[in-house]
Structures are given as structure tokens and as C-alpha cells.
Design a protein around this motif. Structure first.
Motif, PDB file in Angstrom:
ATOM      1  N   ALA A  71       0.893  -1.420  -0.007  1.00 45.28           N
ATOM      2  CA  ALA A  71      -0.078  -0.005  -0.077  1.00 45.28           C
ATOM      3  C   ALA A  71       0.757   1.273   0.115  1.00 45.28           C
ATOM      4  O   ALA A  71       0.514   2.232  -0.701  1.00 45.28           O
ATOM      5  N   LEU A  72       2.137   1.377   0.539  1.00 44.38           N
ATOM      6  CA  LEU A  72       2.695   2.131   0.669  1.00 44.38           C
ATOM      7  C   LEU A  72       3.275   2.749  -0.617  1.00 44.38           C
ATOM      8  O   LEU A  72       3.467   4.068  -0.991  1.00 44.38           O
ATOM      9  N   VAL A  73       3.842   1.676  -1.277  1.00 46.33           N
ATOM     10  CA  VAL A  73       4.513   1.739  -2.620  1.00 46.33           C
ATOM     11  C   VAL A  73       3.287   2.378  -3.348  1.00 46.33           C
ATOM     12  O   VAL A  73       3.724   3.379  -4.472  1.00 46.33           O
ATOM     13  N   GLU A  74       1.917   1.935  -3.517  1.00 46.93           N
ATOM     14  CA  GLU A  74       0.975   2.301  -4.411  1.00 46.93           C
ATOM     15  C   GLU A  74       0.992   4.012  -4.265  1.00 46.93           C
ATOM     16  O   GLU A  74       0.675   4.661  -5.147  1.00 46.93           O
ATOM     17  N   LEU A  75       0.917   4.413  -2.769  1.00 43.29           N
ATOM     18  CA  LEU A  75       0.664   5.772  -2.287  1.00 43.29           C
ATOM     19  C   LEU A  75       1.621   6.612  -3.082  1.00 43.29           C
ATOM     20  O   LEU A  75       1.239   7.723  -3.570  1.00 43.29           O
ATOM     21  N   TYR A  76       2.749   6.269  -3.106  1.00 45.27           N
ATOM     22  CA  TYR A  76       3.963   6.957  -3.554  1.00 45.27           C
ATOM     23  C   TYR A  76       3.852   7.161  -5.250  1.00 45.27           C
ATOM     24  O   TYR A  76       4.688   7.714  -5.825  1.00 45.27           O
ATOM     25  N   ARG A  77       3.010   6.496  -5.781  1.00 45.73           N
ATOM     26  CA  ARG A  77       2.466   6.467  -7.295  1.00 45.73           C
ATOM     27  C   ARG A  77       2.105   7.936  -7.642  1.00 45.73           C
ATOM     28  O   ARG A  77       2.049   8.556  -8.612  1.00 45.73           O
ATOM     29  N   ASP A  78       1.579   8.537  -6.627  1.00 44.39           N
ATOM     30  CA  ASP A  78       0.982   9.945  -6.625  1.00 44.39           C
ATOM     31  C   ASP A  78       2.013  10.834  -7.055  1.00 44.39           C
ATOM     32  O   ASP A  78       2.934  11.120  -6.272  1.00 44.39           O
ATOM     33  N   PRO A  79       1.846  11.565  -8.271  1.00 44.80           N
ATOM     34  CA  PRO A  79       3.173  12.605  -8.584  1.00 44.80           C
ATOM     35  C   PRO A  79       3.211  13.591  -7.810  1.00 44.80           C
ATOM     36  O   PRO A  79       4.402  14.121  -7.379  1.00 44.80           O
ATOM     37  N   ASP A  80       2.416  14.241  -7.103  1.00 47.41           N
ATOM     38  CA  ASP A  80       2.683  15.090  -5.982  1.00 47.41           C
ATOM     39  C   ASP A  80       3.325  14.482  -4.777  1.00 47.41           C
ATOM     40  O   ASP A  80       4.191  15.301  -4.392  1.00 47.41           O
ATOM     41  N   LEU A  81       2.973  13.517  -4.086  1.00 48.30           N
ATOM     42  CA  LEU A  81       3.858  12.772  -3.215  1.00 48.30           C
ATOM     43  C   LEU A  81       5.166  12.538  -3.570  1.00 48.30           C
ATOM     44  O   LEU A  81       6.268  12.984  -2.957  1.00 48.30           O
ATOM     45  N   ARG A  82       5.496  12.022  -4.863  1.00 51.74           N
ATOM     46  CA  ARG A  82       6.777  11.960  -5.100  1.00 51.74           C
ATOM     47  C   ARG A  82       7.702  13.145  -5.163  1.00 51.74           C
ATOM     48  O   ARG A  82       8.790  13.031  -4.969  1.00 51.74           O
ATOM     49  N   ARG A  83       6.788  14.114  -5.985  1.00 52.77           N
ATOM     50  CA  ARG A  83       7.508  15.463  -6.035  1.00 52.77           C
ATOM     51  C   ARG A  83       8.269  15.940  -4.859  1.00 52.77           C
ATOM     52  O   ARG A  83       9.216  16.482  -4.854  1.00 52.77           O
ATOM     53  N   TRP A  84       7.513  15.763  -3.674  1.00 55.68           N
ATOM     54  CA  TRP A  84       7.749  16.600  -2.662  1.00 55.68           C
ATOM     55  C   TRP A  84       8.649  15.730  -1.489  1.00 55.68           C
ATOM     56  O   TRP A  84       8.619  16.067  -0.369  1.00 55.68           O
ATOM     57  N   THR A  85       8.946  14.343  -1.926  1.00 57.56           N
ATOM     58  CA  THR A  85       9.451  13.642  -0.955  1.00 57.56           C
ATOM     59  C   THR A  85      10.751  13.169  -1.655  1.00 57.56           C
ATOM     60  O   THR A  85      10.963  13.258  -2.841  1.00 57.56           O
ATOM     61  N   SER A  86      11.752  13.116  -0.645  1.00 55.02           N
ATOM     62  CA  SER A  86      13.115  12.287  -1.209  1.00 55.02           C
ATOM     63  C   SER A  86      13.449  11.129  -1.037  1.00 55.02           C
ATOM     64  O   SER A  86      14.350  10.521  -1.404  1.00 55.02           O
ATOM     65  N   SER A  87      12.700  10.134  -0.270  1.00 57.58           N
ATOM     66  CA  SER A  87      12.782   8.741   0.005  1.00 57.58           C
ATOM     67  C   SER A  87      12.475   8.112  -1.269  1.00 57.58           C
ATOM     68  O   SER A  87      11.191   8.187  -1.781  1.00 57.58           O
ATOM     69  N   PRO A  88      13.455   7.438  -1.835  1.00 55.16           N
ATOM     70  CA  PRO A  88      13.039   6.748  -3.048  1.00 55.16           C
ATOM     71  C   PRO A  88      11.909   5.405  -2.482  1.00 55.16           C
ATOM     72  O   PRO A  88      12.080   4.930  -1.722  1.00 55.16           O
ATOM     73  N   MET A  89      10.896   5.727  -3.659  1.00 54.74           N
ATOM     74  CA  MET A  89      10.107   4.416  -3.278  1.00 54.74           C
ATOM     75  C   MET A  89       9.449   4.057  -4.745  1.00 54.74           C
ATOM     76  O   MET A  89       8.424   4.263  -5.170  1.00 54.74           O
ATOM     77  N   GLU A  90      10.357   3.350  -5.495  1.00 53.52           N
ATOM     78  CA  GLU A  90      10.280   2.929  -6.489  1.00 53.52           C
ATOM     79  C   GLU A  90       9.527   1.311  -6.871  1.00 53.52           C
ATOM     80  O   GLU A  90       8.952   0.827  -7.865  1.00 53.52           O
ATOM     81  N   SER A  91       9.949   0.521  -5.767  1.00 53.80           N
ATOM     82  CA  SER A  91       9.583  -0.761  -5.613  1.00 53.80           C
ATOM     83  C   SER A  91       9.389  -1.215  -4.281  1.00 53.80           C
ATOM     84  O   SER A  91       9.453  -0.530  -3.241  1.00 53.80           O
TER      85      SER A  91
END
Length: 229
Positions: A71-91
């Protein structure tokens, strides 16, 4: 007191509520403070609950678990969340590393990260809607920091402010006897959504913190909430 930028900063825009404000800037303190070891008031992970209201479902805050990774990785597919976070969450491997880091914080007793889960209608399972964290806790240190972010589906519904409030109350009550007097919430100046959450949650604006380019080209706001006398 001098400050420096911190890795993992998460901020939001006017249109979104993606807030992990305390990860944007960081105050430094003496090495003897940061190295302090002691018997912390939290001996085991706990669960915090926010009651439902006529307009909002109940929230459950509990330590992150390995079962949250998908579920965490799925949430990080959100472009806004990815834009404003620095923790890699690709997999899922990235998610596992992130959750293990949260577990290490609980074990060390200096960082307490909570997954924020929202009750769904009927008997449906709780769904992941955000993260809140208390960090930089040290024996005799009068201040600590809070941070948070919310999932795209949870923004604009008061999830961040409700979760932040219960985290704040728990933190100040739990660590008061160990010297905790206030909590800091920090965000970039253009993060108006985070500013609104801070003010709604009783974190008063304290001062502007200078920028630290190139990673953080803009100044920051420091908000503080002090323990009741």
C-alpha cells in the motif's frame, strides 16, 4: 540556534496537502545531547485512536509494519507525493527499507513513526491514508520535531490535522517527565497547506529560517507548540 536542511523533506503546494514539514529543515544541537541514552518512556509500540465525527471516519495510528509495504508503494505513485519527498519508493524493496528504518527508530527510541489508517464503511479493512512521526527525541532535550504526509485520497478532509493533534498530545504527555517542553513543525514558505495545518493544530508561527540551497532554495517557517503549563 543554527539550522540545516534535512534529508527526506516533504512539503506541499497550495492545491495539495502533502506535508512532512519537520523533514524540510532541521535545528542542530550539541553532540552530547544527540548521543544521550536513557530508559525511554515508550517501551513498546502503541496504537493511537481518533474517534469518528459526524463528517469524518475514525483514524487509527500505529507503527508501520511490513504488511504496509504494498500500500505504501502504491501511495507513492501519486506524482505530488513523489515530487515533495526525497525517499526513493520505486519498488517493494524500497518500501521494505523504509519500513525497516521506521522500526529501527522505534527500537532506538528516538523516532516514532505511525501509519495513519482510516476506518472504511462496514467491515472493510482499514486503509492507509498517511504518515505522522515524532523525531529527534533525546533525554533532557526540551524540543522535538513532528512531521506528516497524507495520501492523495485523504487530502482536504482534515486527516492531517486530526492525526497531528493526537500525535502532539501523546508526545507531550509521554515525554514530559523526560524534559520535553515543545514540538517544532517546519515547512518551506510556499507550503501554504502545511501552514494551515500547523495553525489549525495549535503550532504558532515562531520565525523564518534561512534557505539552504541548492536542495532547498526557499526560506522556511518554524512553528512551535508548547506543552500546557
Amino acid at each position: 540556534m543554527a539550522h540545516r536542511m534535512r534529508e527526506g523533506g516533504e512539503t506541499g503546494s497550495i492545491a495539495t496537502l502533502v506535508c512532512h514539514a519537520a523533514d524540510t529543515y532541521r535545528h542542530t544541537y550539541n553532540d552530547d545531547e544527540s548521543a544521550a541514552a536513557y530508559d525511554r518512556p515508550v517501551s513498546a509500540p502503541i496504537t493511537l485512536k481518533v474517534a469518528a465525527t459526524p463528517t469524518a471516519p475514525a483514524l487509527v495510528l500505529r507503527p508501520w509494519r511490513m504488511e504496509d509495504v504494498v500500500a505504501l508503494v502504491e501511495l507513492y505513485r501519486d506524482p505530488d507525493l513523489r515530487r515533495w519527498t526525497s525517499s526513493p519508493m520505486e519498488s517493494e524493496a524500497d518500501g521494505l527499507r523504509w519500513v525497516r528504518a521506521q522500526e529501527r527508530g522505534w527500537a532506538a527510541g528516538d523516532r516514532f513513526g505511525f501509519a495513519v489508517l482510516e476506518a472504511a464503511p462496514g467491515a472493510a479493512p482499514l486503509r492507509l491514508v498517511g504518515n505522522v512521526v515524532l523525531k529527534e527525541v533525546a533525554s533532557g532535550k526540551p524540543s522535538a520535531e513532528v512531521g506528516y504526509w497524507t495520501a492523495a485520497r485523504a487530502r482536504g478532509r482534515g486527516v492531517a490535522s486530526r492525526a497531528l493533534e493526537i500525535l502532539t498530545v501523546w508526545s507531550l504527555d509521554t515525554f514530559r517527565t523526560d524534559g520535553l517542553e515543545s514540538l517544532e513543525l517546519l515547512h518551506q514558505v510556499d507550503n501554504l497547506a502545511s501552514c494551515r495545518v500547523a495553525e489549525k493544530s495549535g503550532y504558532e508561527f515562531d520565525r523564518i529560517l534561512p534557505s539552504a540551497p541548492p536542495s532547498y532554495p526557499l526560506d522556511g517557517h518554524l512553528h512551535i507548540r508548547r506543552a500546557a503549563a
